[in-house]
Design a protein around this motif. Structure first.
Motif, PDB file in Angstrom:
ATOM      1  N   VAL A 212      -4.087  30.871  29.957  1.00  0.00           N
ATOM      2  CA  VAL A 212      -2.841  30.593  30.672  1.00  0.00           C
ATOM      3  C   VAL A 212      -1.885  29.921  29.692  1.00  0.00           C
ATOM      4  O   VAL A 212      -2.154  28.822  29.201  1.00  0.00           O
ATOM      5  N   LEU A 213      -0.782  30.604  29.380  1.00  0.00           N
ATOM      6  CA  LEU A 213       0.259  29.997  28.544  1.00  0.00           C
ATOM      7  C   LEU A 213       1.147  29.166  29.455  1.00  0.00           C
ATOM      8  O   LEU A 213       2.060  29.675  30.089  1.00  0.00           O
ATOM      9  N   ALA A 214       0.848  27.875  29.516  1.00  0.00           N
ATOM     10  CA  ALA A 214       1.552  26.992  30.444  1.00  0.00           C
ATOM     11  C   ALA A 214       2.614  26.169  29.730  1.00  0.00           C
ATOM     12  O   ALA A 214       2.766  24.968  29.961  1.00  0.00           O
ATOM     13  N   CYS A 215       3.321  26.833  28.846  1.00  0.00           N
ATOM     14  CA  CYS A 215       4.486  26.240  28.181  1.00  0.00           C
ATOM     15  C   CYS A 215       5.453  27.378  27.931  1.00  0.00           C
ATOM     16  O   CYS A 215       5.061  28.420  27.385  1.00  0.00           O
ATOM     17  N   THR A 216       6.687  27.206  28.310  1.00  0.00           N
ATOM     18  CA  THR A 216       7.646  28.300  28.252  1.00  0.00           C
ATOM     19  C   THR A 216       7.957  28.738  26.826  1.00  0.00           C
ATOM     20  O   THR A 216       8.412  29.864  26.609  1.00  0.00           O
ATOM     21  N   GLU A 217       7.705  27.878  25.830  1.00  0.00           N
ATOM     22  CA  GLU A 217       8.006  28.238  24.441  1.00  0.00           C
ATOM     23  C   GLU A 217       6.823  28.854  23.694  1.00  0.00           C
ATOM     24  O   GLU A 217       7.005  29.409  22.606  1.00  0.00           O
ATOM     25  N   LEU A 218       5.613  28.755  24.218  1.00  0.00           N
ATOM     26  CA  LEU A 218       4.439  29.201  23.473  1.00  0.00           C
ATOM     27  C   LEU A 218       4.443  30.693  23.162  1.00  0.00           C
ATOM     28  O   LEU A 218       3.859  31.135  22.170  1.00  0.00           O
ATOM     29  N   GLU A 219       5.109  31.479  23.989  1.00  0.00           N
ATOM     30  CA  GLU A 219       5.131  32.916  23.735  1.00  0.00           C
ATOM     31  C   GLU A 219       5.842  33.240  22.423  1.00  0.00           C
ATOM     32  O   GLU A 219       5.729  34.364  21.905  1.00  0.00           O
ATOM     33  N   MET A 220       6.559  32.275  21.859  1.00  0.00           N
ATOM     34  CA  MET A 220       7.216  32.485  20.571  1.00  0.00           C
ATOM     35  C   MET A 220       6.195  32.664  19.450  1.00  0.00           C
ATOM     36  O   MET A 220       6.501  33.272  18.412  1.00  0.00           O
ATOM     37  N   VAL A 221       4.980  32.133  19.650  1.00  0.00           N
ATOM     38  CA  VAL A 221       3.945  32.224  18.610  1.00  0.00           C
ATOM     39  C   VAL A 221       2.667  32.878  19.117  1.00  0.00           C
ATOM     40  O   VAL A 221       1.659  32.886  18.416  1.00  0.00           O
ATOM     41  N   VAL A 222       2.688  33.394  20.338  1.00  0.00           N
ATOM     42  CA  VAL A 222       1.521  34.084  20.896  1.00  0.00           C
ATOM     43  C   VAL A 222       1.946  35.471  21.356  1.00  0.00           C
ATOM     44  O   VAL A 222       2.864  35.601  22.174  1.00  0.00           O
ATOM     45  N   ASP A 223       1.283  36.483  20.819  1.00  0.00           N
ATOM     46  CA  ASP A 223       1.546  37.849  21.267  1.00  0.00           C
ATOM     47  C   ASP A 223       0.761  38.057  22.564  1.00  0.00           C
ATOM     48  O   ASP A 223      -0.456  38.199  22.547  1.00  0.00           O
ATOM     49  N   THR A 224       1.465  38.044  23.687  1.00  0.00           N
ATOM     50  CA  THR A 224       0.799  38.096  24.992  1.00  0.00           C
ATOM     51  C   THR A 224       0.120  39.430  25.262  1.00  0.00           C
ATOM     52  O   THR A 224      -0.691  39.547  26.176  1.00  0.00           O
ATOM     53  N   ARG A 225       0.429  40.456  24.451  1.00  0.00           N
ATOM     54  CA  ARG A 225      -0.145  41.786  24.694  1.00  0.00           C
ATOM     55  C   ARG A 225      -1.233  42.163  23.693  1.00  0.00           C
ATOM     56  O   ARG A 225      -1.870  43.194  23.848  1.00  0.00           O
ATOM     57  N   ALA A 226      -1.437  41.348  22.683  1.00  0.00           N
ATOM     58  CA  ALA A 226      -2.398  41.711  21.637  1.00  0.00           C
ATOM     59  C   ALA A 226      -3.279  40.515  21.281  1.00  0.00           C
ATOM     60  O   ALA A 226      -3.144  39.926  20.218  1.00  0.00           O
ATOM     61  N   ASN A 227      -4.159  40.159  22.207  1.00  0.00           N
ATOM     62  CA  ASN A 227      -5.061  39.046  21.962  1.00  0.00           C
ATOM     63  C   ASN A 227      -6.463  39.403  22.410  1.00  0.00           C
ATOM     64  O   ASN A 227      -6.671  40.388  23.121  1.00  0.00           O
TER      65      ASN A 227
END
Length: 229
Positions: free
Chosen positions: A193-208
């Motif tokens: 769960v990415l529970a920070c609105t900015e974390l997607e800047m450094v996490v590829d939500t589709r390739a993990n």
């Protein structure tokens, strides 16, 4: 469409993402030229940050309650807080206004329930990862959360406040989050769960290595659903 009030500025990067995504979701479901009817108040986060650092949550609550009341008075029919950690004062907001406030953790919990995901690791600021106001909402939706690891908490919290909220994206941060997510899989998590609105800047939500539930996208989808009724 119903008019939604958005309490933003925590950070401006997060607010930009909310505005863009809510409109994208609305446009996909409404007329091609449609845009979401939004009232946005972008707060000065430095004041909130100082109060939070001093553990003055009454002051934080007052700032957000005042914003919520202004948005309601301006015609908002519902509210959304464009941040995860600021849901710490969610109950004060709901008591102060007569319109609904869409809780981010409830939106995430419902999405996980629909996906039949029962085990996850929570990544966000120290407050979100360790305090019950957020974790308990997910648990209430049947999600078993891995206990927070102190080293991970410090590392992720530092990346968020020292880099991402200032608009900085580094390869080191991307590698660090990838390593953390890989370790969470080894620890038994079935999802992140990415529970920070900015974390997607450094996490590829589709390739993990694990499915990623991005709180920002999920919350924005819930906002669009509410706007469209």
């Amino acid at each position: 469409m119903r008019k939604l009030g958005l309490i933003g500025g925590m950070s401006w990067i997060s607010t930009r993402a909310y505005y863009e995504r809510i409109n994208q979701f609305v446009q996909k479901r409404a007329a091609p030229m449609a845009s979401a009817p939004l009232l946005i108040e972008s707060l000065d986060y430095s004041q909130i940050y100082q109060a939070k650092q001093a553990d003055e949550w009454d002051r934080v609550g007052t700032i957000l309650v005042d914003s919520a009341r202004r948005l309601e008075s301006a015609g908002a029919e519902g509210l959304i807080i464009a941040a995860n950690a600021m849901h710490m004062v969610y109950d004060r907001l709901t008591e102060a206004v007569s319109i609904p406030v869409l809780h981010i953790a409830d939106s995430v919990g419902q999405a996980m329930q629909e996906a039949k995901c029962e085990s996850a690791a929570l990544l966000g600021t120290r407050l979100v990862m360790t305090e019950g106001f957020y974790r308990n909402r997910l648990v209430a939706h049947g999600v078993d959360l891995l206990p927070p690891n102190p080293e991970t908490v410090e590392m992720v919290d530092g990346i968020i406040y020292k880099e991402l909220m200032l608009g900085r994206v580094t390869r080191d941060a991307e590698r660090a989050l990838k390593t953390i997510i890989t370790q969470k899989e080894k620890d038994g998590a079935a999802a992140i769960v990415l529970a920070c609105t900015e974390l997607e800047m450094v996490v590829d939500t589709r390739a993990n290595v694990l499915p990623v539930f991005d709180s920002t996208s999920i919350h924005c989808r819930a906002a669009a659903d509410w706007i469209l009724g």
